[in-house]
Write a protein that holds these residues in place. Structure first.
Motif, short mmCIF file in Angstrom:
data_model
loop_
_atom_site.label_atom_id
_atom_site.label_comp_id
_atom_site.label_asym_id
_atom_site.label_seq_id
_atom_site.Cartn_x
_atom_site.Cartn_y
_atom_site.Cartn_z
N SER A 180 -44.23 77.87 -21.86
CA SER A 180 -43.96 79.31 -21.69
C SER A 180 -43.17 79.84 -22.87
O SER A 180 -42.24 80.64 -22.72
CB SER A 180 -43.20 79.55 -20.37
N SER A 181 -43.55 79.39 -24.07
CA SER A 181 -42.81 79.73 -25.29
C SER A 181 -43.77 80.21 -26.37
O SER A 181 -44.06 79.50 -27.34
CB SER A 181 -42.02 78.52 -25.79
N PRO A 182 -44.29 81.43 -26.21
CA PRO A 182 -45.23 81.94 -27.21
C PRO A 182 -44.55 82.25 -28.53
O PRO A 182 -43.41 82.71 -28.56
CB PRO A 182 -45.78 83.21 -26.56
N ILE A 183 -45.24 81.99 -29.62
CA ILE A 183 -44.82 82.43 -30.96
C ILE A 183 -45.84 83.45 -31.41
O ILE A 183 -47.03 83.14 -31.52
CB ILE A 183 -44.74 81.25 -31.93
N GLU A 184 -45.39 84.67 -31.62
CA GLU A 184 -46.31 85.78 -31.90
C GLU A 184 -46.69 85.87 -33.37
O GLU A 184 -47.84 86.17 -33.72
CB GLU A 184 -45.69 87.11 -31.45
N LYS A 185 -45.72 85.63 -34.26
CA LYS A 185 -45.95 85.77 -35.70
C LYS A 185 -45.21 84.68 -36.45
O LYS A 185 -44.18 84.19 -35.99
CB LYS A 185 -45.46 87.13 -36.22
N LEU A 186 -45.73 84.30 -37.58
CA LEU A 186 -45.00 83.47 -38.53
C LEU A 186 -44.58 84.35 -39.68
O LEU A 186 -45.37 85.13 -40.21
CB LEU A 186 -45.88 82.32 -39.03
N GLU A 187 -43.32 84.23 -40.07
CA GLU A 187 -42.78 85.06 -41.14
C GLU A 187 -42.28 84.18 -42.27
O GLU A 187 -41.72 83.11 -42.05
CB GLU A 187 -41.62 85.92 -40.62
N ALA A 188 -42.47 84.63 -43.50
CA ALA A 188 -41.90 83.94 -44.65
C ALA A 188 -40.39 84.15 -44.67
O ALA A 188 -39.89 85.21 -44.31
CB ALA A 188 -42.52 84.47 -45.95
N ASP A 189 -39.64 83.10 -45.06
CA ASP A 189 -38.19 83.26 -45.18
C ASP A 189 -37.77 83.12 -46.64
O ASP A 189 -38.60 82.96 -47.53
CB ASP A 189 -37.45 82.27 -44.28
N SER A 190 -36.47 83.16 -46.89
CA SER A 190 -35.97 83.19 -48.26
C SER A 190 -36.26 81.90 -49.02
O SER A 190 -36.32 81.90 -50.25
CB SER A 190 -34.46 83.43 -48.24
N SER A 191 -36.47 80.80 -48.31
CA SER A 191 -36.72 79.53 -48.98
C SER A 191 -38.21 79.23 -49.12
O SER A 191 -38.59 78.16 -49.59
CB SER A 191 -36.03 78.40 -48.21
N GLY A 192 -39.03 80.14 -48.72
CA GLY A 192 -40.46 79.93 -48.82
C GLY A 192 -41.16 80.36 -47.55
O GLY A 192 -40.56 80.93 -46.66
N VAL A 193 -42.42 80.06 -47.45
CA VAL A 193 -43.19 80.50 -46.29
C VAL A 193 -42.65 79.89 -45.01
O VAL A 193 -42.44 80.57 -44.01
CB VAL A 193 -44.67 80.14 -46.48
N THR A 194 -42.40 78.59 -45.02
CA THR A 194 -41.96 77.92 -43.79
C THR A 194 -40.60 77.26 -43.92
O THR A 194 -40.18 76.55 -43.00
CB THR A 194 -42.99 76.85 -43.39
N GLY A 195 -39.91 77.45 -45.01
CA GLY A 195 -38.61 76.81 -45.17
C GLY A 195 -38.76 75.30 -45.23
O GLY A 195 -39.62 74.76 -45.92
N ASP A 196 -37.91 74.58 -44.49
CA ASP A 196 -37.95 73.12 -44.52
C ASP A 196 -38.86 72.55 -43.45
O ASP A 196 -38.89 71.34 -43.25
CB ASP A 196 -36.53 72.55 -44.35
N LYS A 197 -39.61 73.40 -42.76
CA LYS A 197 -40.48 72.93 -41.69
C LYS A 197 -41.95 73.03 -42.09
O LYS A 197 -42.33 73.82 -42.94
CB LYS A 197 -40.26 73.74 -40.41
N ILE A 198 -42.74 72.20 -41.45
CA ILE A 198 -44.20 72.28 -41.56
C ILE A 198 -44.71 72.86 -40.25
O ILE A 198 -44.25 72.48 -39.17
CB ILE A 198 -44.79 70.89 -41.81
N TYR A 199 -45.65 73.78 -40.35
CA TYR A 199 -46.23 74.38 -39.16
C TYR A 199 -47.70 74.01 -39.06
O TYR A 199 -48.45 74.14 -40.03
CB TYR A 199 -46.10 75.91 -39.19
N ILE A 200 -48.10 73.57 -37.89
CA ILE A 200 -49.51 73.35 -37.58
C ILE A 200 -49.90 74.36 -36.52
O ILE A 200 -49.30 74.42 -35.43
CB ILE A 200 -49.76 71.93 -37.04
N ILE A 201 -50.89 75.17 -36.81
CA ILE A 201 -51.39 76.15 -35.85
C ILE A 201 -52.57 75.53 -35.12
O ILE A 201 -53.64 75.33 -35.69
CB ILE A 201 -51.79 77.46 -36.54
N ALA A 202 -52.33 75.19 -33.86
CA ALA A 202 -53.33 74.49 -33.05
C ALA A 202 -53.79 75.39 -31.91
O ALA A 202 -53.71 75.04 -30.74
CB ALA A 202 -52.75 73.19 -32.51
#
Length: 403
Positions: free
Chosen positions: A211-233
């Motif tokens: 029950s935890s939707p993520i609506e948008k991914l936003e670029a941050d100051s350190s890059g698109v995803t910062g220190d994380k990797i995102y997989i859109i499944a």
């Protein structure tokens, strides 16, 4: 766990089977994984309903076994049972159910060309390719029903290149003998796989947020995803929404992917039917409204107590009564007699399967994502649980090797 590089922080958006398989492979490599799922349960389309008259699968009823799947089975401590050998026959309808629906001349044309490994021409539909290479008979009565069963679309709608790559592309692995060959499934149905996989992930440190939707991914100051990797499944449309503010071009391509509707109608009759086997597929010129039917209680043991069938129709708009009437008509045509439906369960998917069209073939070539962002899903060239499982493994290997 087998860590081959420094542990990475990976967020997976989507807790369907694609996301769960990716999480499993990544955790096996020693990475930190979190899953964010908008629904209140894992598994996406996959559910198993244990009704008083039989077991109903809302999506896949099994998975093709492999060496990697055997390893998964051991990790999950979940036994996969094989399909029943005595009912392994598969049928294609041509005037009547046949195991091989071609005549002598049609068979000779097929045999002459099947081993030539002829690749599709650019922008060739599967229908044109199959007629050119295998002949019109094989195209109509072998290729067409086969792809209806896998892709949920007619050969004229499909890219020959995408379908060819699906069956023949990719790295060929040496054959490894499996304890259980062919299609397998947990004894209690496919939902048991989702439950066991979710439990294994939690036991091994994967954080799962329902029950935890993520609506948008936003670029941050350190890059698109910062220190994380995102997989859109997720499905392609949801993936497009997520990427809208990061990569407008890829977002548009994803949102434009067409999906085919499907409905499954599982029924039991007041008396046993006369055909015993895995299932029967229906070429489009044979007068059936369904793409095919699965004889559920002939596939796996313990799927009763009633004998059940699941009919697959390319229809998400008809009412429940209308779908039942279509099944009744098709059943009469198949069995040449009237069987009375005693129980039924209907599942409708308005967006069931991505259309592997010529447009998708071209659009997949144009898709590219910034570093740290990945896509996984059945619109990327892999339909079916065994293919999705393998592609999730390849994705995990790619991420693991990323510097």
């Amino acid at each position: 766990m087998t860590a081959t590089s420094a542990a990475k922080k990976i967020h997976i958006i989507g807790g369907g089977v694609s996301g769960l398989f990716a999480a499993y492979h990544l955790k096996k490599l020693g990475h930190e994984v979190e899953i964010f799922e908008k629904a209140n349960r894992l598994g996406g389309l996959i559910q198993t309903l244990h009704l008083d008259w039989g077991v109903v699968e809302t999506a896949a009823n099994g998975v093709l076994n492999s060496q990697k799947l055997e390893a998964l089975s051991q990790d999950l401590e979940l036994e996969f049972v094989p399909a029943l050998k005595k009912y392994k026959k598969r049928f294609i309808y041509r005037g009547k159910p046949r195991q091989f629906p071609l005549g002598i001349a049609e068979s000779w044309k097929l045999i002459k060309n099947i081993f030539n490994n002829t690749k599709p021409n650019p922008r060739e539909t599967l229908k044109d390719y199959a007629q050119r290479v295998y002949g019109s008979g094989a195209a109509q009565y072998l290729v067409e029903p086969a792809v209806l069963g896998v892709f949920g679309a007619e050969a004229r709608e499909l890219s020959a290149t995408l379908v060819y790559n699906y069956f023949f592309g990719g790295k060929r692995h040496p054959a490894v003998a499996q304890p259980k060959r062919g299609t397998v499934a947990p004894a209690k149905g496919m939902a048991a796989l989702i439950e066991a996989l979710g439990s294994w992930l939690v036991r091994n440190g994967v954080k799962i947020h329902l029950s935890s939707p993520i609506e948008k991914l936003e670029a941050d100051s350190s890059g698109v995803t910062g220190d994380k990797i995102y997989i859109i499944a997720t499905d392609a449309l949801t993936a497009g929404d997520l990427l809208e503010s990061i990569d407008a071009d890829t977002s548009s391509l994803l949102k434009a992917i067409e999906y085919k509707p499907l409905s499954s109608v599982t029924v039991s009759y007041t008396e046993p039917t006369s055909i015993k086997g895995f299932g029967c597929l229906f070429p489009r010129d044979q007068g059936f409204q369904a793409f095919g039917v699965l004889f559920n209680t002939c596939i796996f043991d313990g799927r009763g107590p009633k004998a059940t069938e699941t009919w697959i129709l390319p229809d998400a708009e008809s009412s429940a009564d209308e779908l039942i009437e279509k099944v009744k008509a098709d059943s009469r045509r198949l069995y040449k007699k009237e069987f009375v439906i005693q129980n039924s369960m209907i599942t409708v998917w308005p967006r069931a399967l991505p259309l592997y069209s010529l447009r998708l073939e071209e659009d997949l070539k144009l898709m590219s994502l910034p570093r740290g962002l990945y896509l996984t899903g059945n619109y990327l060239g892999q339909i079916g649980l065994s293919k999705i499982f393998e592609s999730a493994y390849q994705l995990a290997q790619r991420i693991d090797k990323q510097n």
